[in-house]
Design a protein around this motif. Structure first.
Motif, PDB file in Angstrom:
ATOM      1  N   ARG A  32     -27.928 -31.449  11.329  1.00 16.90           N
ATOM      2  CA  ARG A  32     -26.890 -32.168  10.594  1.00 16.90           C
ATOM      3  C   ARG A  32     -27.042 -33.674  10.718  1.00 16.90           C
ATOM      4  O   ARG A  32     -26.206 -34.433  10.261  1.00 16.90           O
ATOM      5  N   GLY A  33     -28.172 -34.146  11.326  1.00 16.14           N
ATOM      6  CA  GLY A  33     -28.366 -35.572  11.528  1.00 16.14           C
ATOM      7  C   GLY A  33     -28.382 -36.350  10.223  1.00 16.14           C
ATOM      8  O   GLY A  33     -27.886 -37.447  10.121  1.00 16.14           O
ATOM      9  N   GLY A  34     -28.988 -35.755   9.152  1.00 18.85           N
ATOM     10  CA  GLY A  34     -29.050 -36.438   7.872  1.00 18.85           C
ATOM     11  C   GLY A  34     -27.678 -36.721   7.315  1.00 18.85           C
ATOM     12  O   GLY A  34     -27.409 -37.784   6.785  1.00 18.85           O
ATOM     13  N   GLU A  37     -26.088 -39.588   9.044  1.00 19.17           N
ATOM     14  CA  GLU A  37     -26.620 -40.859   8.549  1.00 19.17           C
ATOM     15  C   GLU A  37     -25.961 -41.251   7.234  1.00 19.17           C
ATOM     16  O   GLU A  37     -25.625 -42.415   7.014  1.00 19.17           O
ATOM     17  N   ARG A  38     -25.757 -40.248   6.367  1.00 19.74           N
ATOM     18  CA  ARG A  38     -25.130 -40.556   5.086  1.00 19.74           C
ATOM     19  C   ARG A  38     -23.682 -41.007   5.253  1.00 19.74           C
ATOM     20  O   ARG A  38     -23.160 -41.739   4.419  1.00 19.74           O
ATOM     21  N   TYR A  41     -24.328 -44.837   6.508  1.00 22.18           N
ATOM     22  CA  TYR A  41     -25.009 -45.770   5.612  1.00 22.18           C
ATOM     23  C   TYR A  41     -24.770 -45.418   4.148  1.00 22.18           C
ATOM     24  O   TYR A  41     -24.644 -44.261   3.790  1.00 22.18           O
ATOM     25  N   ILE A  42     -24.751 -46.456   3.308  1.00 22.41           N
ATOM     26  CA  ILE A  42     -24.790 -46.296   1.859  1.00 22.41           C
ATOM     27  C   ILE A  42     -26.111 -46.887   1.390  1.00 22.41           C
ATOM     28  O   ILE A  42     -26.332 -48.103   1.502  1.00 22.41           O
ATOM     29  N   SER A  43     -26.987 -46.038   0.883  1.00 16.50           N
ATOM     30  CA  SER A  43     -28.299 -46.501   0.436  1.00 16.50           C
ATOM     31  C   SER A  43     -28.189 -47.191  -0.919  1.00 16.50           C
ATOM     32  O   SER A  43     -27.405 -46.791  -1.780  1.00 16.50           O
ATOM     33  N   ALA A 660     -33.090 -50.421   1.208  1.00 17.07           N
ATOM     34  CA  ALA A 660     -31.936 -51.264   1.506  1.00 17.07           C
ATOM     35  C   ALA A 660     -30.711 -50.375   1.675  1.00 17.07           C
ATOM     36  O   ALA A 660     -30.580 -49.334   1.023  1.00 17.07           O
ATOM     37  N   ARG A 661     -29.785 -50.794   2.563  1.00 19.86           N
ATOM     38  CA  ARG A 661     -28.574 -50.012   2.788  1.00 19.86           C
ATOM     39  C   ARG A 661     -27.489 -50.900   3.396  1.00 19.86           C
ATOM     40  O   ARG A 661     -27.780 -51.951   3.974  1.00 19.86           O
ATOM     41  N   ILE A 662     -26.233 -50.472   3.236  1.00 18.41           N
ATOM     42  CA  ILE A 662     -25.106 -51.199   3.822  1.00 18.41           C
ATOM     43  C   ILE A 662     -24.350 -50.262   4.750  1.00 18.41           C
ATOM     44  O   ILE A 662     -24.426 -49.033   4.626  1.00 18.41           O
ATOM     45  N   PHE A 663     -23.595 -50.847   5.696  1.00 16.88           N
ATOM     46  CA  PHE A 663     -22.841 -50.073   6.682  1.00 16.88           C
ATOM     47  C   PHE A 663     -21.855 -51.002   7.372  1.00 16.88           C
ATOM     48  O   PHE A 663     -21.895 -52.234   7.188  1.00 16.88           O
TER      49      PHE A 663
END
Length: 711
Positions: A32-34, A37-38, A41-43, A660-663
């Motif tokens: 469930r790691g993916g 991450e989602r 983060y927002i890709s 690129a991603r934001i968080f």
């Protein structure tokens, strides 16, 4: 009686079942790691990065650190907003979200000098900056044209005429932080919303944590110069078991075609004369693989294709005294890669046409933005000092003027004291004095305000489409640009026809419908019904619901493949100038198996064909034409002269990932507390584990009754 041995066995297995359960839980957590991450983060998926390019002496472009660069987002919409990120902001480093109208060389140099900036995300301006926007050099391809110590030194370095005065040269700067272009308005709005909710300063005081942050990842492998990166490539290829190159040279394919077929493996006789018509095939911008190149490239490319179609329709085209060669040069933006390679091969006997076979040379440069319907005729003042060359040039000018009659094109002659603009023709003049003319829509400085930028789009050349049109309606909608370029194509076709020895030009006329469809396919959407019907089935994956990009691309370790625009060009050229032949698929794809005695004079394409009526199936067929591909790789890399000043030495760095991603990021104090608590928990866990392990025989052993049981 109870079996005590069995009871003991069950009791001893309990810890093993417990361990298995813990393992299953851990495995599930890893799986469930993916999703975790989602949630964090927002890709950002619609971005275009600035990457690193290198030449013989230095490096340009951008890069991030190995693991990417991170910073707190701050939106810069006005000049006043720069003060916060450069001076007063209390949470550096900053990741700047920069409005497109502020994306200038002066702004980026301020960021470059500051240690408070970790990267830049640039928004796409709509509409483009009205004052113009070009990040190329004011004097494009300076030092690699014809003008120098041996030929018109007084004209070198654009002395007397600055062709691209709006050019800031920012594309040739080196930045040690990542710069990305945001191409999706929705993603830009997501970033701004995150900024508004978390990062806006109140009364010039730092906002409270958590703050919205951005990470830009674009680490580059190559550094310093082409000399350095090619040397490292060479070492890798020689000594490494698993070689991994750090850079690739820029390369592609020139595309050329003749009216009368030429044996590609033979050589033209010296008396066989050829009229050359040329245009370029590539463009660039500050950002990787983003080069719409409407005015700088597509305007001349489409005009030349339409002229080729018009001449091939003439009944006497095959009997003209001179042949006509149409050539599209690749990599011209990067110091004339394609034209310099063709000249080199002509001189070395590796091309069927030699320099002494060239009778005259007509080149189309930027031709879509004609003021008062004018095209300007540029010639080389130095070669014209030769009487025989000057006589031929004057004849060419007269032919051009006579060809303009009956068209909506006004030809203007440039004063002989003015040098040629940047053009592929200059590379031919370096080798031999050839009579030639370069046609442009500008007398001196470019009409194109967006030269080699992301704003050089269909709209910039007045290719506007009314809203509400279907794809098929837009494909056949005659724009102002299509009408204008068809007139220029008619002028070019009549000129070439006369230079080749033709007399009656009354029937020579470019097809405005062909120009219309080409503009739509090359500038708006390659995935249209016409391109689908004329393309090879193995190229159909290149078709997209967006415009092609004309960046030359990099060659992967001596493996050069045509980029999408080149594949589309080949398909269109074959369709407009070739003929359908009755070959099977096997015969078409392997011409040696066919019965055509002149197969060495032609190329064959097995194309998808049009859709059958009321069906999703197609009727494929074989097209035979005189088009050819010619390797557009700088001779510097064949000669291993990586520090050459004669030929282009541009390479592109390799990279492993770009994203690129934001968080949301917490305060440093909370991070420290979290770290300390984590260490304490770790130590307590280690102590507890040690204690439990040392007492395991007591804690996990089942009690056993040694006495007898009475009933």
């Amino acid at each position: 009686m109870v079996n005590m041995a069995a009871a003991g066995e069950k009791g001893g297995s309990w810890p093993r079942w417990r361990s298995l359960g813990v393992s299953v839980i851990l495995l599930a957590a890893l799986c469930r790691g993916g999703s975790v991450e989602r949630k964090i983060y927002i890709s950002l998926n619609s971005t275009a990065p600035c990457v690193r390019l290198l030449n013989a002496t230095h490096q340009i472009g951008c890069q991030s650190s190995r693991n990417g660069d991170t910073g707190v987002i701050h939106v810069v919409e006005r000049e006043e907003d720069l003060t916060w990120v450069l001076e007063t902001g209390q949470t550096p480093p900053y990741m700047v979200l920069l409005e497109g109208n502020l994306f200038t060389k002066d702004t980026l140099l301020k960021f470059k000098e500051s240690l408070r900036i970790s990267g830049i995300a640039v928004t796409y301006s709509k509409p483009p900056p009205p004052e113009g926007f070009s990040l190329d050099l004011p004097c494009p391809n300076d030092g690699f044209g014809v003008y120098g110590d041996d030929h018109g030194a007084q004209y070198s370095h654009c002395n007397g005429t600055l062709w691209n005065p709006l050019g800031s040269g920012m594309s040739y700067e080196d930045f040690q932080f990542p710069v990305f272009l945001l191409q999706d308005e929705n993603e830009t709005e997501v970033i701004k919303q995150c900024y508004r909710e978390h990062n806006i300063p109140v009364n010039d005081t730092a906002p409270k944590y958590p703050l919205c942050a951005m990470q830009l990842i674009s680490p580059m492998h190559a550094v310093t110069s082409t000399v350095t990166c090619m040397r490292r490539n060479s070492i890798q290829m020689s000594f490494s078991i698993n070689p991994e190159a750090v850079c690739d040279y820029l390369a592609g394919f020139n595309v050329w075609s003749t009216v009368k077929p030429v044996n590609n493996s033979g050589v033209l006789a010296p008396e066989d004369q050829v009229v050359v018509s040329a245009s370029r095939l590539d463009g660039r911008s500050f950002f990787w693989n983003l080069a719409p190149a409407a005015e700088s490239t597509v305007s001349s490319l489409v005009t030349q294709l339409a002229a080729a179609e018009a001449i091939h329709k003439m009944a006497d085209a095959q009997s003209l005294p001179r042949n006509i060669m149409f050539v599209f040069f690749q990599g011209e933006v990067f110091d004339y890669i394609g034209s310099s390679r063709m000249v080199y091969d002509m001189e070395k006997g590796k091309f069927p046409i030699r320099l002494n076979n060239i009778h005259s040379f007509v080149e189309l440069s930027q031709v879509a933005l004609r003021s008062n319907s004018s095209l300007w005729m540029h010639t080389d003042p130095v070669s014209r000092s030769n009487d025989s060359v000057n006589t031929e040039v004057e004849r060419m000018i007269e032919v051009l003027k006579s060809s303009s009659k009956g068209t909506n094109v006004t030809l203007q002659e440039i004063d002989q004291s003015q040098a040629l603009p940047p053009a592929s023709f200059q590379r031919f003049l370096r080798a031999r004095n050839i009579p030639g003319v370069v046609l442009t829509d500008h007398r001196a400085a470019y009409q194109n305000k967006y030269y080699n930028s992301m704003y050089d789009t269909a709209a910039s050349i007045n290719a506007h489409y009314p809203s509400g049109l279907s794809k098929e309606e837009a494909l056949n909608y005659v724009t102002e640009a299509a009408q204008s370029l068809s007139e220029a194509a008619t002028l070019l076709a009549k000129t070439l026809y006369q230079l080749a020895g033709g007399n009656d030009t009354a029937e020579v006329r470019a097809d405005v419908e062909s120009v219309t469809r080409m503009l739509y396919g090359f500038l708006v959407m390659s995935n249209n019904s016409w391109f689908q019907s004329i393309i090879r089935s193995d190229w159909k994956g290149l078709l997209e619901d967006k415009p092609p990009q004309y960046y030359v691309t990099a060659a992967m370790v001596n493996k050069v493949t045509p980029n999408p625009p080149t594949s589309f060009l080949i398909s269109v050229l074959a369709n407009l100038t070739g003929q359908v032949v009755n070959y099977t698929k096997e015969e078409c794809q392997s011409p040696d198996k066919g019965a055509d005695p002149q197969r060495e004079f032609y190329e064959y394409l097995w194309v998808q064909g049009p859709l059958d009526a009321n069906s999703t199936t197609r009727t494929p067929f074989c097209v035979r034409s005189t088009h050819r591909s010619h390797l557009a790789q700088s001779p510097a890399f064949e000669l291993n002269e990586w520090d050459s000043t004669e030929y282009s030495t541009w390479t592109e760095s390799r990279w492993k990932e770009i994203r690129a991603r934001i968080f949301l990021v917490s305060s440093h104090e909370l991070e420290v507390i979290t770290l300390v608590v984590g260490i304490v928990v770790l130590l307590v866990s280690l102590g507890a584990t040690y204690f439990i392990n040392s007492k395991a025989d007591i804690l996990f052993t089942s009690a056993q009754d040694s006495g007898s049981v009475a009933y």
